[in-house]
Scaffold this motif. Structure first.
Motif, PDB file in Angstrom:
ATOM      1  N   MET A   1       0.870  -1.329   0.619  1.00  0.00           N
ATOM      2  CA  MET A   1       0.100   0.119  -0.122  1.00  0.00           C
ATOM      3  C   MET A   1       1.190   1.205   0.389  1.00  0.00           C
ATOM      4  SD  MET A   1      -2.868   1.271   2.568  1.00  0.00           S
ATOM      5  CE  MET A   1      -1.962   0.994   4.093  1.00  0.00           C
ATOM      6  N   ARG A   2       0.661   2.434  -1.378  1.00  0.00           N
ATOM      7  CA  ARG A   2       0.911   3.381  -0.927  1.00  0.00           C
ATOM      8  C   ARG A   2       0.581   4.076  -0.037  1.00  0.00           C
ATOM      9  NH1 ARG A   2       2.942   3.776  -7.246  1.00  0.00           N
ATOM     10  NH2 ARG A   2       0.707   3.372  -7.248  1.00  0.00           N
ATOM     11  N   THR A   3       1.271   5.801  -0.513  1.00  0.00           N
ATOM     12  CA  THR A   3       0.744   6.705   0.726  1.00  0.00           C
ATOM     13  C   THR A   3       1.286   8.156  -0.451  1.00  0.00           C
ATOM     14  OG1 THR A   3       1.031   5.334   2.473  1.00  0.00           O
ATOM     15  CG2 THR A   3       0.320   8.179   2.438  1.00  0.00           C
ATOM     16  N   LEU A   4      -0.549   8.271  -0.740  1.00  0.00           N
ATOM     17  CA  LEU A   4      -0.401   9.856  -1.538  1.00  0.00           C
ATOM     18  C   LEU A   4      -1.012  11.217  -0.939  1.00  0.00           C
ATOM     19  CD1 LEU A   4      -1.369   7.057  -3.433  1.00  0.00           C
ATOM     20  CD2 LEU A   4      -0.847   8.646  -5.488  1.00  0.00           C
ATOM     21  N   VAL A   5      -0.311  11.894  -1.531  1.00  0.00           N
ATOM     22  CA  VAL A   5      -0.817  13.241  -0.574  1.00  0.00           C
ATOM     23  C   VAL A   5      -1.367  13.894  -1.815  1.00  0.00           C
ATOM     24  CG1 VAL A   5      -0.186  15.631   0.324  1.00  0.00           C
ATOM     25  CG2 VAL A   5       1.023  12.924   1.416  1.00  0.00           C
ATOM     26  N   ILE A   6      -2.462  14.826  -2.443  1.00  0.00           N
ATOM     27  CA  ILE A   6      -2.737  15.291  -2.981  1.00  0.00           C
ATOM     28  C   ILE A   6      -3.564  16.637  -3.079  1.00  0.00           C
ATOM     29  CG2 ILE A   6      -4.517  14.905  -5.312  1.00  0.00           C
ATOM     30  CD1 ILE A   6      -4.766  11.908  -5.195  1.00  0.00           C
ATOM     31  N   THR A   7      -2.415  17.623  -3.171  1.00  0.00           N
ATOM     32  CA  THR A   7      -3.385  18.900  -3.177  1.00  0.00           C
ATOM     33  C   THR A   7      -4.230  19.500  -4.210  1.00  0.00           C
ATOM     34  OG1 THR A   7      -1.446  20.134  -4.849  1.00  0.00           O
ATOM     35  CG2 THR A   7      -1.028  19.623  -1.864  1.00  0.00           C
ATOM     36  N   GLY A   8      -5.802  20.311  -3.708  1.00  0.00           N
ATOM     37  CA  GLY A   8      -7.107  20.341  -4.993  1.00  0.00           C
ATOM     38  C   GLY A   8      -7.366  18.852  -4.833  1.00  0.00           C
ATOM     39  N   GLY A   9      -7.402  18.127  -4.064  1.00  0.00           N
ATOM     40  CA  GLY A   9      -7.923  16.079  -3.719  1.00  0.00           C
ATOM     41  C   GLY A   9      -9.267  15.514  -3.814  1.00  0.00           C
ATOM     42  N   THR A  10      -9.996  17.171  -3.790  1.00  0.00           N
ATOM     43  CA  THR A  10     -11.884  17.176  -4.085  1.00  0.00           C
ATOM     44  C   THR A  10     -12.254  17.619  -4.786  1.00  0.00           C
ATOM     45  OG1 THR A  10     -11.159  19.302  -2.419  1.00  0.00           O
ATOM     46  CG2 THR A  10     -11.072  17.430  -1.191  1.00  0.00           C
ATOM     47  N   GLN A  11     -11.467  17.840  -6.118  1.00  0.00           N
ATOM     48  CA  GLN A  11     -12.238  18.299  -7.320  1.00  0.00           C
ATOM     49  C   GLN A  11     -11.534  18.150  -8.814  1.00  0.00           C
ATOM     50  OE1 GLN A  11     -13.741  22.172  -7.073  1.00  0.00           O
ATOM     51  NE2 GLN A  11     -11.622  22.889  -7.994  1.00  0.00           N
ATOM     52  N   GLY A  12     -11.915  17.673  -9.774  1.00  0.00           N
ATOM     53  CA  GLY A  12     -10.801  17.744 -10.977  1.00  0.00           C
ATOM     54  C   GLY A  12     -10.009  16.983 -10.663  1.00  0.00           C
ATOM     55  N   ILE A  13      -8.871  16.793 -11.349  1.00  0.00           N
ATOM     56  CA  ILE A  13      -7.517  15.742 -11.778  1.00  0.00           C
ATOM     57  C   ILE A  13      -7.242  15.227  -9.906  1.00  0.00           C
ATOM     58  CG2 ILE A  13      -5.651  14.718 -12.202  1.00  0.00           C
ATOM     59  CD1 ILE A  13      -5.922  16.908 -14.977  1.00  0.00           C
ATOM     60  N   GLY A  14      -7.361  15.713  -9.310  1.00  0.00           N
ATOM     61  CA  GLY A  14      -7.041  15.714  -8.302  1.00  0.00           C
ATOM     62  C   GLY A  14      -7.728  14.607  -7.388  1.00  0.00           C
ATOM     63  N   LYS A  15      -9.217  14.728  -7.830  1.00  0.00           N
ATOM     64  CA  LYS A  15     -10.163  14.242  -7.048  1.00  0.00           C
ATOM     65  C   LYS A  15     -10.008  12.452  -7.777  1.00  0.00           C
ATOM     66  CE  LYS A  15     -14.837  12.776  -5.955  1.00  0.00           C
ATOM     67  NZ  LYS A  15     -16.495  13.777  -6.093  1.00  0.00           N
ATOM     68  N   ALA A  16     -10.109  13.014  -9.048  1.00  0.00           N
ATOM     69  CA  ALA A  16     -10.324  11.239  -9.681  1.00  0.00           C
ATOM     70  C   ALA A  16      -9.366  10.598  -9.707  1.00  0.00           C
ATOM     71  CB  ALA A  16      -9.916  12.077 -11.605  1.00  0.00           C
ATOM     72  N   LEU A  17      -7.774  10.799  -9.239  1.00  0.00           N
ATOM     73  CA  LEU A  17      -6.990  10.213  -8.459  1.00  0.00           C
ATOM     74  C   LEU A  17      -6.695   9.960  -7.335  1.00  0.00           C
ATOM     75  CD1 LEU A  17      -3.760  12.847 -10.808  1.00  0.00           C
ATOM     76  CD2 LEU A  17      -3.804  10.529 -11.317  1.00  0.00           C
ATOM     77  N   ALA A  18      -7.285  10.766  -6.486  1.00  0.00           N
ATOM     78  CA  ALA A  18      -7.683  10.067  -5.228  1.00  0.00           C
ATOM     79  C   ALA A  18      -8.186   8.541  -5.109  1.00  0.00           C
ATOM     80  CB  ALA A  18      -8.200  11.198  -4.279  1.00  0.00           C
ATOM     81  N   LEU A  19      -9.250   8.866  -5.952  1.00  0.00           N
ATOM     82  CA  LEU A  19     -10.202   7.262  -6.504  1.00  0.00           C
ATOM     83  C   LEU A  19      -9.499   6.535  -7.022  1.00  0.00           C
ATOM     84  CD1 LEU A  19     -13.871  10.037  -7.102  1.00  0.00           C
ATOM     85  CD2 LEU A  19     -13.118   8.106  -4.815  1.00  0.00           C
ATOM     86  N   HIS A  20      -9.120   6.835  -7.958  1.00  0.00           N
ATOM     87  CA  HIS A  20      -8.212   5.684  -8.818  1.00  0.00           C
ATOM     88  C   HIS A  20      -7.062   4.923  -7.835  1.00  0.00           C
ATOM     89  CE1 HIS A  20      -5.864   3.983 -11.640  1.00  0.00           C
ATOM     90  NE2 HIS A  20      -4.984   4.492 -11.567  1.00  0.00           N
ATOM     91  N   TYR A  21      -6.563   6.003  -6.933  1.00  0.00           N
ATOM     92  CA  TYR A  21      -5.586   5.277  -6.060  1.00  0.00           C
ATOM     93  C   TYR A  21      -5.964   4.003  -4.653  1.00  0.00           C
ATOM     94  CZ  TYR A  21      -1.599   6.246  -9.338  1.00  0.00           C
ATOM     95  OH  TYR A  21      -0.905   6.186 -10.198  1.00  0.00           O
ATOM     96  N   LEU A  22      -7.332   4.982  -4.725  1.00  0.00           N
ATOM     97  CA  LEU A  22      -8.231   4.628  -3.364  1.00  0.00           C
ATOM     98  C   LEU A  22      -8.293   3.102  -3.730  1.00  0.00           C
ATOM     99  CD1 LEU A  22     -10.229   7.165  -1.910  1.00  0.00           C
ATOM    100  CD2 LEU A  22      -8.232   5.768  -0.881  1.00  0.00           C
ATOM    101  N   GLY A  23      -9.423   3.564  -5.195  1.00  0.00           N
ATOM    102  CA  GLY A  23      -9.898   1.403  -5.253  1.00  0.00           C
ATOM    103  C   GLY A  23      -8.649   0.811  -5.750  1.00  0.00           C
ATOM    104  N   ARG A  24      -7.513   1.263  -6.192  1.00  0.00           N
ATOM    105  CA  ARG A  24      -5.893  -0.150  -5.793  1.00  0.00           C
ATOM    106  C   ARG A  24      -6.018  -0.401  -4.835  1.00  0.00           C
ATOM    107  NH1 ARG A  24      -1.854   1.965 -10.916  1.00  0.00           N
ATOM    108  NH2 ARG A  24      -1.129   0.793  -9.452  1.00  0.00           N
ATOM    109  N   GLY A  25      -6.050   0.263  -3.824  1.00  0.00           N
ATOM    110  CA  GLY A  25      -6.042  -0.296  -2.505  1.00  0.00           C
ATOM    111  C   GLY A  25      -4.862   0.193  -1.705  1.00  0.00           C
ATOM    112  N   ASP A  26      -4.831   1.769  -2.428  1.00  0.00           N
ATOM    113  CA  ASP A  26      -3.391   2.806  -2.013  1.00  0.00           C
ATOM    114  C   ASP A  26      -3.949   3.481  -0.522  1.00  0.00           C
ATOM    115  OD1 ASP A  26      -1.195   2.192  -3.163  1.00  0.00           O
ATOM    116  OD2 ASP A  26      -2.196   2.766  -4.761  1.00  0.00           O
ATOM    117  N   ARG A  27      -3.353   4.645   0.106  1.00  0.00           N
ATOM    118  CA  ARG A  27      -4.008   5.094   1.291  1.00  0.00           C
ATOM    119  C   ARG A  27      -3.838   6.720  -0.108  1.00  0.00           C
ATOM    120  NH1 ARG A  27      -0.186   4.769   4.426  1.00  0.00           N
ATOM    121  NH2 ARG A  27      -1.256   3.478   6.146  1.00  0.00           N
TER     122      ARG A  27
END
Length: 279
Positions: A1-27
């Motif tokens: 499990m990897r850990t990703l910090v995403i600024t602007g992570g609640t909308q747009g590209i940031g949110k899409a990346l967040a959901l992508h990696y959550l779906g893959r089992g990352d933090r």
């Protein structure tokens, strides 16, 4: 499990990346300013059965003081960070200043990214294949640094301020690899071009409607826009600094990546940080 910090992570590209990696089992730790959007992200994470791996940290990154506090909190909670994604940006139609007296576009788009990269460097270097992804306007010929008036006190023009930020982010990548030549961190500048990321929000009507229509007709959906970004996060470049305009490689040795200008910029940013902390 990897850990990703995403600024602007609640909308747009940031949110899409967040959901992508959550779906893959990352933090994922998503940073944003809007509590409602943060709660929506957490709810979506719950639906993915990833609620225990998703965190929302509210922070106004246009404030150097709050950015430093956020970095302290991240270092304490997550001593090892695999990826740091800079996605926080807002198109400022009018000139505004932070509480520290810094023009907001420059503070959010440039200063916060410099600060977080430096403050979280040690945590990133503990990861096996650490990467910084700077979502910006790299690869464009538009814009320049207005050294005599970086904060546009004499005349503020939104597009000019934004493109100055894009050129400054190119220099941030150069400066990071120059100052930390032995770091295992791979610094990637990435220009997604026209993606449907809620760009219409800052505008007043009728411009907001016009921008929304253009985005629906011509912009790349975020689920498609993140694909090449995720590929680069998963398989970082061998080079310390790389730049891409979607999938096209950008030469990082041209005039936009001048080392002397990069050093001049970081010196300016450090002086700004010192003054804002003292204030």
């Amino acid at each position: 499990m990897r850990t990703l910090v995403i600024t602007g992570g609640t909308q747009g590209i940031g949110k899409a990346l967040a959901l992508h990696y959550l779906g893959r089992g990352d933090r994922v730790i998503a940073v944003g300013t809007n509590q409602i959007k943060g709660e929506k992200l957490l709810a979506e994470a719950d639906r993915l059965r990833a609620g225990d791996r998703c965190s929302f940290l509210p922070a106004d990154l246009s404030s150097p003081t709050m950015t430093i506090r956020l970095a302290d909190r991240l270092r304490t909670g997550y001593p090892s960070i695999d990826a740091l994604v800079f996605g926080a940006f807002r198109y400022q139609t009018e000139r505004q200043e932070t509480a520290e007296g810094i023009e907001r576009t420059f503070a959010l788009y440039v200063l916060s990214r410099y600060l977080l990269a430096e403050e979280l460097r040690t945590a990133l270097e503990r990861a096996p294949h650490p990467v910084i992804v700077n979502l910006c306007g790299t690869g464009s010929k538009a814009g320049r640094l207005h050294w005599d008036d970086l904060q546009f006190r004499r005349r503020y023009r939104p597009f000019v301020a934004t493109m100055q930020g894009a050129r400054a982010n190119d220099l941030l990548g150069v400066a990071f690899t120059d100052e930390h030549p032995d770091s295992p961190i791979r610094y990637m500048l990435y220009n997604p071009l026209f993606a449907n990321t809620g760009l219409a929000e800052p505008f007043r009507q009728p411009t907001r409607t016009a921008v929304s229509i253009m985005a629906k007709l011509f912009a790349t959906p975020v689920d498609k826009a993140i694909e090449p970004i995720a590929d680069r996060i998963d398989t970082p470049s061998d080079a310390a600094l790389s730049a891409f305009r979607v999938r096209r490689t950008i030469d990082v040795t041209g005039p936009a990546f001048d080392l002397n200008a990069a050093r001049r910029l970081t010196s300016t940013l450090r002086n700004l940080i010192i003054k804002s902390v003292e204030a």
